[in-house]
Each structure stands twice: as structure tokens, then as C-alpha cells.
Design a protein around this motif. Sequence first.
Motif, PDB file in Angstrom:
ATOM      1  N   PHE A  54      -2.930   1.863  13.212  1.00 62.18           N
ATOM      2  CA  PHE A  54      -3.004   1.252  11.824  1.00 62.18           C
ATOM      3  C   PHE A  54      -4.192   1.897  11.021  1.00 62.18           C
ATOM      4  CE2 PHE A  54       0.315  -1.394  12.185  1.00 62.18           C
ATOM      5  CZ  PHE A  54       0.685  -2.251  11.178  1.00 62.18           C
ATOM      6  N   ALA A  55      -5.281   2.391  11.876  1.00 57.03           N
ATOM      7  CA  ALA A  55      -6.211   3.205  11.264  1.00 57.03           C
ATOM      8  C   ALA A  55      -5.447   4.502  10.634  1.00 57.03           C
ATOM      9  CB  ALA A  55      -7.285   3.758  11.987  1.00 57.03           C
ATOM     10  N   GLU A  56      -4.576   5.176  11.581  1.00 59.64           N
ATOM     11  CA  GLU A  56      -3.726   6.267  11.096  1.00 59.64           C
ATOM     12  C   GLU A  56      -2.891   5.833   9.788  1.00 59.64           C
ATOM     13  OE1 GLU A  56      -1.614   8.471  13.976  1.00 59.64           O
ATOM     14  OE2 GLU A  56      -3.124   7.979  15.349  1.00 59.64           O
ATOM     15  N   HIS A  57      -2.252   4.771   9.792  1.00 60.76           N
ATOM     16  CA  HIS A  57      -1.364   4.138   8.740  1.00 60.76           C
ATOM     17  C   HIS A  57      -2.237   4.097   7.358  1.00 60.76           C
ATOM     18  CE1 HIS A  57       0.828   1.037   6.519  1.00 60.76           C
ATOM     19  NE2 HIS A  57      -0.296   0.372   6.784  1.00 60.76           N
ATOM     20  N   PHE A  58      -3.282   3.396   7.499  1.00 60.21           N
ATOM     21  CA  PHE A  58      -4.357   3.291   6.081  1.00 60.21           C
ATOM     22  C   PHE A  58      -4.623   4.717   5.670  1.00 60.21           C
ATOM     23  CE2 PHE A  58      -8.031   2.494   3.851  1.00 60.21           C
ATOM     24  CZ  PHE A  58      -7.654   1.699   3.079  1.00 60.21           C
ATOM     25  N   ALA A  59      -4.838   5.625   6.479  1.00 55.84           N
ATOM     26  CA  ALA A  59      -5.407   6.672   5.953  1.00 55.84           C
ATOM     27  C   ALA A  59      -4.314   7.455   5.668  1.00 55.84           C
ATOM     28  CB  ALA A  59      -5.844   7.851   7.173  1.00 55.84           C
ATOM     29  N   HIS A  60      -3.184   7.431   5.914  1.00 53.11           N
ATOM     30  CA  HIS A  60      -1.750   7.954   5.406  1.00 53.11           C
ATOM     31  C   HIS A  60      -1.451   7.547   3.865  1.00 53.11           C
ATOM     32  CE1 HIS A  60       2.196   9.472   5.421  1.00 53.11           C
ATOM     33  NE2 HIS A  60       2.862   8.290   5.231  1.00 53.11           N
ATOM     34  N   LEU A  61      -1.695   6.267   3.979  1.00 48.78           N
ATOM     35  CA  LEU A  61      -1.345   5.517   2.469  1.00 48.78           C
ATOM     36  C   LEU A  61      -2.455   5.794   1.542  1.00 48.78           C
ATOM     37  CD1 LEU A  61       0.303   2.023   3.559  1.00 48.78           C
ATOM     38  CD2 LEU A  61       1.350   4.115   2.993  1.00 48.78           C
ATOM     39  N   GLN A  62      -3.421   6.073   2.219  1.00 47.11           N
ATOM     40  CA  GLN A  62      -4.470   6.282   1.096  1.00 47.11           C
ATOM     41  C   GLN A  62      -4.260   7.819   0.498  1.00 47.11           C
ATOM     42  OE1 GLN A  62      -8.588   6.263   3.055  1.00 47.11           O
ATOM     43  NE2 GLN A  62      -9.451   5.386   1.373  1.00 47.11           N
ATOM     44  N   ARG A  63      -4.115   8.802   1.378  1.00 45.96           N
ATOM     45  CA  ARG A  63      -3.747   9.995   0.751  1.00 45.96           C
ATOM     46  C   ARG A  63      -2.659   9.960  -0.156  1.00 45.96           C
ATOM     47  NH1 ARG A  63      -4.486  11.228   6.236  1.00 45.96           N
ATOM     48  NH2 ARG A  63      -2.450  11.272   6.705  1.00 45.96           N
ATOM     49  N   LEU A  64      -1.599   9.104   0.173  1.00 46.28           N
ATOM     50  CA  LEU A  64      -0.292   9.150  -0.701  1.00 46.28           C
ATOM     51  C   LEU A  64      -0.608   8.262  -2.147  1.00 46.28           C
ATOM     52  CD1 LEU A  64       2.569   8.253   1.846  1.00 46.28           C
ATOM     53  CD2 LEU A  64       2.168  10.411   0.715  1.00 46.28           C
ATOM     54  N   THR A  65      -1.653   7.582  -1.959  1.00 42.36           N
ATOM     55  CA  THR A  65      -2.136   6.764  -3.084  1.00 42.36           C
ATOM     56  C   THR A  65      -2.828   7.847  -4.245  1.00 42.36           C
ATOM     57  OG1 THR A  65      -2.243   4.644  -2.119  1.00 42.36           O
ATOM     58  CG2 THR A  65      -3.631   4.987  -3.990  1.00 42.36           C
ATOM     59  N   GLU A  66      -3.934   8.564  -3.437  1.00 42.76           N
ATOM     60  CA  GLU A  66      -4.556   9.752  -4.138  1.00 42.76           C
ATOM     61  C   GLU A  66      -3.586  10.656  -4.800  1.00 42.76           C
ATOM     62  OE1 GLU A  66      -7.094  11.024  -1.191  1.00 42.76           O
ATOM     63  OE2 GLU A  66      -8.461   8.988  -1.015  1.00 42.76           O
ATOM     64  N   GLN A  67      -2.522  11.102  -4.085  1.00 41.74           N
ATOM     65  CA  GLN A  67      -1.703  12.066  -4.473  1.00 41.74           C
ATOM     66  C   GLN A  67      -0.662  11.271  -5.760  1.00 41.74           C
ATOM     67  OE1 GLN A  67       0.529  13.175  -1.364  1.00 41.74           O
ATOM     68  NE2 GLN A  67      -1.307  14.064  -0.092  1.00 41.74           N
ATOM     69  N   GLY A  68      -0.840   9.917  -5.929  1.00 42.42           N
ATOM     70  CA  GLY A  68      -0.079   9.396  -7.161  1.00 42.42           C
ATOM     71  C   GLY A  68       1.478   9.186  -6.793  1.00 42.42           C
ATOM     72  N   VAL A  69       1.518   9.151  -5.299  1.00 39.01           N
ATOM     73  CA  VAL A  69       3.220   8.422  -4.720  1.00 39.01           C
ATOM     74  C   VAL A  69       3.158   7.093  -4.469  1.00 39.01           C
ATOM     75  CG1 VAL A  69       4.591   8.901  -3.002  1.00 39.01           C
ATOM     76  CG2 VAL A  69       3.467  10.600  -3.774  1.00 39.01           C
ATOM     77  N   VAL A  70       1.949   6.613  -4.029  1.00 37.63           N
ATOM     78  CA  VAL A  70       2.108   5.187  -3.733  1.00 37.63           C
ATOM     79  C   VAL A  70       1.530   4.477  -4.890  1.00 37.63           C
ATOM     80  CG1 VAL A  70       0.810   3.177  -2.474  1.00 37.63           C
ATOM     81  CG2 VAL A  70       1.872   5.250  -1.213  1.00 37.63           C
ATOM     82  N   ILE A  71       2.205   3.204  -5.350  1.00 39.12           N
ATOM     83  CA  ILE A  71       1.774   2.437  -6.444  1.00 39.12           C
ATOM     84  C   ILE A  71       0.798   1.223  -5.978  1.00 39.12           C
ATOM     85  CG2 ILE A  71       2.808   0.904  -8.252  1.00 39.12           C
ATOM     86  CD1 ILE A  71       5.178   2.676  -8.191  1.00 39.12           C
ATOM     87  N   LEU A  72       1.300   0.720  -4.883  1.00 41.23           N
ATOM     88  CA  LEU A  72       0.369  -0.226  -4.197  1.00 41.23           C
ATOM     89  C   LEU A  72       0.875  -0.687  -2.659  1.00 41.23           C
ATOM     90  CD1 LEU A  72       1.826  -3.656  -3.888  1.00 41.23           C
ATOM     91  CD2 LEU A  72       1.962  -3.192  -6.239  1.00 41.23           C
ATOM     92  N   ALA A  73      -0.005  -1.039  -2.000  1.00 44.02           N
ATOM     93  CA  ALA A  73       0.056  -1.379  -0.433  1.00 44.02           C
ATOM     94  C   ALA A  73      -0.692  -2.346  -0.089  1.00 44.02           C
ATOM     95  CB  ALA A  73       0.009   0.038   0.149  1.00 44.02           C
ATOM     96  N   GLY A  74      -0.379  -3.265   0.928  1.00 35.69           N
ATOM     97  CA  GLY A  74      -1.116  -3.968   1.512  1.00 35.69           C
ATOM     98  C   GLY A  74      -0.315  -5.003   2.328  1.00 35.69           C
ATOM     99  N   PRO A  75      -0.717  -5.875   3.206  1.00 39.14           N
ATOM    100  CA  PRO A  75      -0.379  -6.808   4.051  1.00 39.14           C
ATOM    101  C   PRO A  75      -0.166  -8.161   3.257  1.00 39.14           C
ATOM    102  CG  PRO A  75      -2.481  -6.564   4.748  1.00 39.14           C
ATOM    103  CD  PRO A  75      -2.299  -5.609   3.494  1.00 39.14           C
ATOM    104  N   THR A  76       0.990  -9.081   3.934  1.00 41.08           N
ATOM    105  CA  THR A  76       0.668 -10.335   3.467  1.00 41.08           C
ATOM    106  C   THR A  76      -0.029 -11.137   4.485  1.00 41.08           C
ATOM    107  OG1 THR A  76       2.879 -10.726   4.941  1.00 41.08           O
ATOM    108  CG2 THR A  76       3.361 -10.338   2.347  1.00 41.08           C
TER     109      THR A  76
END
Length: 97
Positions: free
Chosen positions: A27-49
Motif C-alpha cells: 500500500f505504500a507503493e500503491h500510494f506513491a503510484h497514485l501520487q505520481r498519476l495525480t501529479e501527471q494530471g491523470v488521477v482526479i481523486l483517490a481515497g479509501p472509504t
Amino acid sequence: MAQWIYFLHPPREHFADTMTPQEESVFAEHFAHLQRLTEQGVVILAGPTLGPVNTGITVFEAPDETAARALMESDPAIARGVVTGELREMRVALLRR
């Protein structure tokens, strides 16, 4: 560009509170992966319920289902089999800025 959502379905209730050291590492890798995609403008939002079922969500842009599925499957949490992914096309109708 089309919008997509993928759900990360955890293997058990209270997953966030009961992760093993190996799951925490993934999950640390998962978070870093989504962080990179957010910085690249791909991810709009992400998070857990929250609560007993910690389903994760990621809303992102991709040109088509093939690209969207490839992006979902590149998520380390899914690629390593810690959670299962579910992809759906969606339309972001309202977004607070």
C-alpha cells in the motif's frame, strides 16, 4: 477524455486496521503510484472509504477502456493481488474547485 472509476475491494473487513507488514508495504507503493498519476494530471481523486469495509476508489481519465483497464491493473495493490479491482466508466458531473 473519458473518466473512469476503479474500486479496490479489500480481502476482509477492517482491512486498514489489520494490514500485515507485507500489505502495508504494497500500500505504500500503491500510494506513491497514485501520487505520481495525480501529479501527471491523470488521477482526479483517490481515497479509501471508512468504516468496516475499506473500499478504495480512484477516479481518473483515460482515452478508452483498454487504457483504463491497463492503468487499473498497474496499481501495485491490484497487480500484487492484495485487493481486487473493479472498473467502471463514469462521468464527472460536478467537481468542487
